[in-house]
Design a protein around this motif. Structure first.
Motif, PDB file in Angstrom:
ATOM      1  N   LEU A   1     -11.916  14.084  15.256  1.00 13.72           N
ATOM      2  CA  LEU A   1     -11.096  12.967  14.804  1.00 13.72           C
ATOM      3  C   LEU A   1      -9.910  13.545  14.054  1.00 13.72           C
ATOM      4  CD1 LEU A   1     -13.618  10.363  13.279  1.00 13.72           C
ATOM      5  CD2 LEU A   1     -12.219  10.047  15.339  1.00 13.72           C
ATOM      6  N   ARG A   2      -8.809  12.791  14.048  1.00  9.73           N
ATOM      7  CA  ARG A   2      -7.672  13.173  13.223  1.00  9.73           C
ATOM      8  C   ARG A   2      -7.346  12.021  12.290  1.00  9.73           C
ATOM      9  NH1 ARG A   2      -1.388  14.751  14.551  1.00  9.73           N
ATOM     10  NH2 ARG A   2      -1.247  12.505  14.971  1.00  9.73           N
ATOM     11  N   LEU A   3      -7.433  12.290  11.013  1.00 11.97           N
ATOM     12  CA  LEU A   3      -7.068  11.306  10.014  1.00 11.97           C
ATOM     13  C   LEU A   3      -5.595  11.468   9.667  1.00 11.97           C
ATOM     14  CD1 LEU A   3     -10.118  11.546   7.575  1.00 11.97           C
ATOM     15  CD2 LEU A   3      -9.884  10.224   9.694  1.00 11.97           C
ATOM     16  N   SER A   4      -4.951  10.355   9.416  1.00 14.04           N
ATOM     17  CA  SER A   4      -3.549  10.359   9.005  1.00 14.04           C
ATOM     18  C   SER A   4      -3.403   9.651   7.672  1.00 14.04           C
ATOM     19  CB  SER A   4      -2.681   9.635  10.049  1.00 14.04           C
ATOM     20  OG  SER A   4      -2.761  10.257  11.300  1.00 14.04           O
ATOM     21  N   CYS A   5      -2.436  10.096   6.889  1.00 12.85           N
ATOM     22  CA  CYS A   5      -2.140   9.450   5.619  1.00 12.85           C
ATOM     23  C   CYS A   5      -0.628   9.349   5.501  1.00 12.85           C
ATOM     24  CB  CYS A   5      -2.726  10.235   4.459  1.00 12.85           C
ATOM     25  SG  CYS A   5      -2.557   9.407   2.873  1.00 12.85           S
ATOM     26  N   ALA A   6      -0.118   8.146   5.579  1.00 18.73           N
ATOM     27  CA  ALA A   6       1.322   7.914   5.580  1.00 18.73           C
ATOM     28  C   ALA A   6       1.779   7.366   4.223  1.00 18.73           C
ATOM     29  CB  ALA A   6       1.692   6.935   6.683  1.00 18.73           C
ATOM     30  N   ARG A   7       2.844   7.986   3.704  1.00 19.96           N
ATOM     31  CA  ARG A   7       3.414   7.539   2.432  1.00 19.96           C
ATOM     32  C   ARG A   7       4.528   6.554   2.733  1.00 19.96           C
ATOM     33  NH1 ARG A   7       3.913   6.274  -2.520  1.00 19.96           N
ATOM     34  NH2 ARG A   7       4.742   7.679  -4.123  1.00 19.96           N
ATOM     35  N   ALA A   8       4.346   5.309   2.251  1.00 22.18           N
ATOM     36  CA  ALA A   8       5.309   4.259   2.582  1.00 22.18           C
ATOM     37  C   ALA A   8       6.624   4.429   1.824  1.00 22.18           C
ATOM     38  CB  ALA A   8       4.712   2.891   2.289  1.00 22.18           C
ATOM     39  N   SER A   9       6.541   4.843   0.550  1.00 17.25           N
ATOM     40  CA  SER A   9       7.752   5.039  -0.236  1.00 17.25           C
ATOM     41  C   SER A   9       7.542   6.237  -1.123  1.00 17.25           C
ATOM     42  CB  SER A   9       8.074   3.790  -1.061  1.00 17.25           C
ATOM     43  OG  SER A   9       7.036   3.515  -1.960  1.00 17.25           O
ATOM     44  N   GLY A  10       8.597   6.983  -1.348  1.00 14.57           N
ATOM     45  CA  GLY A  10       8.440   8.217  -2.094  1.00 14.57           C
ATOM     46  C   GLY A  10       8.123   9.351  -1.146  1.00 14.57           C
TER      47      GLY A  10
ATOM     48  N   VAL B   1       0.858  -1.184   0.000  1.00 14.79           N
ATOM     49  CA  VAL B   1       0.000   0.000   0.000  1.00 14.79           C
ATOM     50  C   VAL B   1       0.893   1.233   0.000  1.00 14.79           C
ATOM     51  CG1 VAL B   1      -1.788   1.268   1.223  1.00 14.79           C
ATOM     52  CG2 VAL B   1      -1.802  -1.245   1.241  1.00 14.79           C
ATOM     53  N   GLN B   2       0.721   2.073  -1.007  1.00 11.78           N
ATOM     54  CA  GLN B   2       1.597   3.230  -1.108  1.00 11.78           C
ATOM     55  C   GLN B   2       1.186   4.363  -0.182  1.00 11.78           C
ATOM     56  OE1 GLN B   2       3.144   4.239  -5.054  1.00 11.78           O
ATOM     57  NE2 GLN B   2       1.721   2.726  -5.882  1.00 11.78           N
ATOM     58  N   LEU B   3      -0.126   4.457   0.087  1.00 12.40           N
ATOM     59  CA  LEU B   3      -0.630   5.437   1.017  1.00 12.40           C
ATOM     60  C   LEU B   3      -1.516   4.714   2.025  1.00 12.40           C
ATOM     61  CD1 LEU B   3      -1.775   8.602  -0.996  1.00 12.40           C
ATOM     62  CD2 LEU B   3       0.149   8.412   0.589  1.00 12.40           C
ATOM     63  N   GLN B   4      -1.222   4.888   3.283  1.00 12.64           N
ATOM     64  CA  GLN B   4      -1.987   4.232   4.332  1.00 12.64           C
ATOM     65  C   GLN B   4      -2.791   5.269   5.082  1.00 12.64           C
ATOM     66  OE1 GLN B   4      -2.044   0.718   5.093  1.00 12.64           O
ATOM     67  NE2 GLN B   4      -3.825   1.469   6.236  1.00 12.64           N
ATOM     68  N   ALA B   5      -4.116   5.225   4.916  1.00 10.99           N
ATOM     69  CA  ALA B   5      -4.995   6.144   5.620  1.00 10.99           C
ATOM     70  C   ALA B   5      -5.478   5.486   6.898  1.00 10.99           C
ATOM     71  CB  ALA B   5      -6.173   6.516   4.751  1.00 10.99           C
ATOM     72  N   SER B   6      -5.596   6.280   7.946  1.00  8.87           N
ATOM     73  CA  SER B   6      -6.072   5.754   9.223  1.00  8.87           C
ATOM     74  C   SER B   6      -6.713   6.875  10.031  1.00  8.87           C
ATOM     75  CB  SER B   6      -4.916   5.124  10.008  1.00  8.87           C
ATOM     76  OG  SER B   6      -3.926   6.092  10.303  1.00  8.87           O
ATOM     77  N   GLY B   7      -7.377   6.482  11.109  1.00  8.06           N
ATOM     78  CA  GLY B   7      -7.927   7.462  12.033  1.00  8.06           C
ATOM     79  C   GLY B   7      -9.435   7.604  11.997  1.00  8.06           C
TER      80      GLY B   7
ATOM     81  N   TYR C   1       1.637  11.457 -12.045  1.00  7.77           N
ATOM     82  CA  TYR C   1       0.674  10.477 -11.557  1.00  7.77           C
ATOM     83  C   TYR C   1       0.174  10.869 -10.169  1.00  7.77           C
ATOM     84  CZ  TYR C   1       4.701   8.812  -8.876  1.00  7.77           C
ATOM     85  OH  TYR C   1       5.783   8.749  -8.043  1.00  7.77           O
ATOM     86  N   ASP C   2      -0.923  10.249  -9.781  1.00  9.07           N
ATOM     87  CA  ASP C   2      -1.486  10.420  -8.445  1.00  9.07           C
ATOM     88  C   ASP C   2      -1.410   9.087  -7.705  1.00  9.07           C
ATOM     89  OD1 ASP C   2      -4.209  12.570  -9.575  1.00  9.07           O
ATOM     90  OD2 ASP C   2      -2.135  13.026  -9.043  1.00  9.07           O
ATOM     91  N   VAL C   3      -1.283   9.179  -6.422  1.00 11.57           N
ATOM     92  CA  VAL C   3      -1.312   8.005  -5.548  1.00 11.57           C
ATOM     93  C   VAL C   3      -2.473   8.165  -4.592  1.00 11.57           C
ATOM     94  CG1 VAL C   3      -0.050   6.663  -3.829  1.00 11.57           C
ATOM     95  CG2 VAL C   3       1.186   7.752  -5.722  1.00 11.57           C
ATOM     96  N   TRP C   4      -3.233   7.087  -4.401  1.00 11.06           N
ATOM     97  CA  TRP C   4      -4.423   7.138  -3.538  1.00 11.06           C
ATOM     98  C   TRP C   4      -4.306   6.155  -2.391  1.00 11.06           C
ATOM     99  CZ3 TRP C   4      -8.623  10.390  -4.019  1.00 11.06           C
ATOM    100  CH2 TRP C   4      -8.661  11.156  -5.192  1.00 11.06           C
ATOM    101  N   GLY C   5      -4.892   6.539  -1.273  1.00 16.59           N
ATOM    102  CA  GLY C   5      -5.026   5.644  -0.138  1.00 16.59           C
ATOM    103  C   GLY C   5      -6.285   4.803  -0.266  1.00 16.59           C
ATOM    104  N   GLN C   6      -6.454   3.883   0.666  1.00 19.22           N
ATOM    105  CA  GLN C   6      -7.547   2.923   0.563  1.00 19.22           C
ATOM    106  C   GLN C   6      -8.856   3.427   1.154  1.00 19.22           C
ATOM    107  OE1 GLN C   6      -5.462   3.088   2.975  1.00 19.22           O
ATOM    108  NE2 GLN C   6      -6.292   2.200   4.851  1.00 19.22           N
TER     109      GLN C   6
END
Length: 115
Positions: free
Chosen positions: A17-26, A1-7, A102-107
């Motif tokens: 609430l606080r949402l987070s979006c972590a970029r695994a690579s790049g 997963v290139q972008l991991q959304a959570s929260g 390009y764009d990268v999207w979280g789940q």
């Protein structure tokens, strides 16, 4: 997963609430912009908030004054702080990072505002 959304989660009206979006690579710093969309049941996806590489921010009128987008380059993560939540904020929230080619999207992470 290139972008991991959570929260996401269930919160009462008026809550936060606080949402987070972590970029695994790049690096998110090498992007043009990043942000959050949301899609409520039966509705089109809408842009909630975005932030550019120069830290310019943009918000949907419906969330101005309640939501704040920010980023932490050291953690390669960006956030959406959501305060004074309303039932109409209920949706699946998707994070994205926009690069030149390009764009990268979280789940997606689900937010439910209900008493």
């Amino acid at each position: 997963v290139q972008l991991q959304a959570s929260g996401g989660g269930l919160v009462q009206p008026g809550g936060s609430l606080r949402l987070s979006c972590a970029r695994a690579s790049g690096s998110i710093d090498s992007s043009g912009a990043m942000g959050w969309y949301r899609q409520a049941p039966g509705k089109q996806r809408e842009l909630v908030a975005s932030i550019t590489s120069g830290d310019s921010t943009n918000y949907a009128d419906s969330v101005k004054g309640r939501f704040t987008i920010s980023r932490d380059s050291a953690k390669n993560t960006f956030y959406l702080q959501m305060n004074s939540l309303k039932p109409e904020d209920t949706a699946v929230y998707y994070c994205y990072v926009h690069y030149a080619l390009y764009d990268v999207w979280g789940q997606g992470t689900e937010v439910t505002v209900s008493s």
